[in-house]
Design an enzyme around this catalytic site. Structure first.
Site, PDB file in Angstrom:
ATOM      1  N   ARG A  60       2.329  -8.546  14.547  1.00  6.35           N
ATOM      2  CA  ARG A  60       1.785  -7.416  13.783  1.00  6.35           C
ATOM      3  C   ARG A  60       0.555  -7.853  12.992  1.00  6.35           C
ATOM      4  O   ARG A  60      -0.436  -7.141  12.939  1.00  6.35           O
ATOM      5  CB  ARG A  60       2.832  -6.877  12.792  1.00  6.35           C
ATOM      6  N   ARG A  99      12.209  -8.370   2.646  1.00  5.87           N
ATOM      7  CA  ARG A  99      12.352  -6.913   2.467  1.00  5.87           C
ATOM      8  C   ARG A  99      13.650  -6.403   3.095  1.00  5.87           C
ATOM      9  O   ARG A  99      14.010  -6.780   4.199  1.00  5.87           O
ATOM     10  CB  ARG A  99      11.150  -6.199   3.103  1.00  5.87           C
ATOM     11  N   ARG A 120      14.369  -4.284   8.600  1.00  5.30           N
ATOM     12  CA  ARG A 120      13.738  -3.553   9.712  1.00  5.30           C
ATOM     13  C   ARG A 120      13.470  -4.542  10.841  1.00  5.30           C
ATOM     14  O   ARG A 120      13.039  -5.671  10.580  1.00  5.30           O
ATOM     15  CB  ARG A 120      12.408  -2.952   9.242  1.00  5.30           C
ATOM     16  N   LYS A 142       0.822  -1.215   0.000  1.00  6.27           N
ATOM     17  CA  LYS A 142       0.000   0.000   0.000  1.00  6.27           C
ATOM     18  C   LYS A 142       0.857   1.267   0.000  1.00  6.27           C
ATOM     19  O   LYS A 142       0.477   2.271  -0.593  1.00  6.27           O
ATOM     20  CB  LYS A 142      -1.010   0.002   1.147  1.00  6.27           C
ATOM     21  N   ARG A 194      -5.514   2.861  12.202  1.00  4.28           N
ATOM     22  CA  ARG A 194      -5.197   1.451  12.473  1.00  4.28           C
ATOM     23  C   ARG A 194      -6.029   0.864  13.594  1.00  4.28           C
ATOM     24  O   ARG A 194      -5.886  -0.309  13.911  1.00  4.28           O
ATOM     25  CB  ARG A 194      -3.719   1.315  12.829  1.00  4.28           C
TER      26      ARG A 194
HETATM   27  P1  AMP Z   1       4.724   1.236   8.897  1.00  2.76           P
HETATM   28  O1  AMP Z   1       5.811   2.052   8.270  1.00  2.76           O
HETATM   29  O2  AMP Z   1       3.337   1.685   8.472  1.00  2.76           O
HETATM   30  O3  AMP Z   1       4.936  -0.245   8.735  1.00  2.76           O
HETATM   31  O4  AMP Z   1       4.786   1.530  10.483  1.00  2.76           O
HETATM   32  C1  AMP Z   1       5.936   1.253  11.237  1.00  2.76           C
HETATM   33  C2  AMP Z   1       5.638   1.353  12.718  1.00  2.76           C
HETATM   34  O5  AMP Z   1       5.210   2.689  13.042  1.00  2.76           O
HETATM   35  C3  AMP Z   1       4.504   0.469  13.214  1.00  2.76           C
HETATM   36  O6  AMP Z   1       4.934  -0.847  13.466  1.00  2.76           O
HETATM   37  C4  AMP Z   1       4.109   1.206  14.512  1.00  2.76           C
HETATM   38  O7  AMP Z   1       5.056   1.004  15.543  1.00  2.76           O
HETATM   39  C5  AMP Z   1       4.222   2.664  14.060  1.00  2.76           C
HETATM   40  N1  AMP Z   1       2.959   3.139  13.459  1.00  2.76           N
HETATM   41  C6  AMP Z   1       2.743   3.405  12.131  1.00  2.76           C
HETATM   42  N2  AMP Z   1       1.483   3.818  11.927  1.00  2.76           N
HETATM   43  C7  AMP Z   1       0.888   3.817  13.151  1.00  2.76           C
HETATM   44  C8  AMP Z   1      -0.421   4.124  13.613  1.00  2.76           C
HETATM   45  N3  AMP Z   1      -1.390   4.520  12.778  1.00  2.76           N
HETATM   46  N4  AMP Z   1      -0.679   4.016  14.944  1.00  2.76           N
HETATM   47  C9  AMP Z   1       0.273   3.620  15.817  1.00  2.76           C
HETATM   48  N5  AMP Z   1       1.532   3.298  15.443  1.00  2.76           N
HETATM   49  C10 AMP Z   1       1.844   3.384  14.132  1.00  2.76           C
END
Ligand code: AMP
Length: 224
Positions: free
Chosen positions: A179, A136, A168, A20, A95
């Site tokens: 997750r 990744r 990561r 996405k 989320r």
């Molecule tokens: P992402 O880059 O979207 O995979 O997000 C990486 C990390 O950022 C997640 O595993 C969470 O720790 C934090 N994070 C991202 N988006 C959110 C959100 N909407 N609410 C809370 N934590 C978030």
């Protein structure tokens, strides 16, 4: 706060590794709208060693959700930046139910009746997510690769800046399992909300990137 032109707000939902973020970036570029991703904003805070960055470091490493208060604070600031006057593409938000409530309240304040809001759900099975995320590799410059599907020219080295690639911490198998579990638990209420409003489109995320992009653009045409 309100702009002259109609705003377009596009929300990308989907499991981690659904692609996405890639689609959000391409669509943002095409529509000339900024892409707002809390994950990116948080990593930026962490890398800039800000007080928020220090607080969220362990959440980023474990893949656990950061507190809603922090997310709301950084997002509100970002929504109000001038480049978001004509709208934005949201990647990775909302989320959970609480974030959905915040988004509803905020959209009420920053949009008008004829502004356009759509949500895309990029659907990918868990088994495919595991395959994708396991391979990744990322670089601090923002580039992202996959060891099988889109490897760098030189193994382990970024094509763009020559730095070493890494996995990561939240992409590691044990963290990913949690997750995904959390994702499924929380996404239902969000999908249901957009679905009831008739603004949710499901896209098959197990196709090639170009085909997914085409599907999204076709769906968007029927909305706009
Ligand atoms: P992402 O880059 O979207 O995979 O997000 C990486 C990390 O950022 C997640 O595993 C969470 O720790 C934090 N994070 C991202 N988006 C959110 C959100 N909407 N609410 C809370 N934590 C978030």
């Amino acid at each position: 706060m309100k702009s002259q032109k109609n705003k377009t707000i596009i929300i990308f939902l989907g499991p981690p590794g659904s692609g996405k973020g890639t689609q959000a970036d391409m669509l943002g570029e095409k529509l000339n709208l900024p892409v707002i991703s809390p994950g990116e904003l948080l990593r930026h805070e962490r890398d800039s060693h800000t007080p928020i960055g220090k607080k969220v470091e362990k959440y980023l490493a474990s893949g656990k959700l950061v507190s809603d208060v922090i997310i709301e604070k950084i997002l509100l600031k970002r929504f109000l930046r001038r480049d978001a006057n004509n709208g934005f593409v949201l990647d990775g938000f909302p989320r959970n139910g609480k974030q959905l409530s915040f988004l509803k309240k905020t959209l009420k304040n920053i949009t008008e009746e004829d502004d356009r809001i759509f949500a895309f759900y990029i659907s990918v099975k868990d088994s495919e997510v595991k395959k994708r995320i396991g391979g990744r590799r990322v670089c601090d410059c923002g580039a992202s690769y996959h060891v099988l599907y889109s490897p760098p020219k030189k193994s382990g080295i970024c094509d763009l800046c020559g730095e070493k690639l890494y996995q990561r911490k939240d992409d590691k198998a044990s963290v990913l399992k949690d997750r995904l579990q959390g994702f499924h638990k929380r996404i239902k209420v969000i999908k249901d909300y957009f679905d009831k409003k008739n603004i949710l489109v499901k896209i098959d995320g197990e196709q090639g990137i170009k085909k997914i992009k085409k599907d999204i653009e076709r769906e968007l045409k029927s909305f706009i």
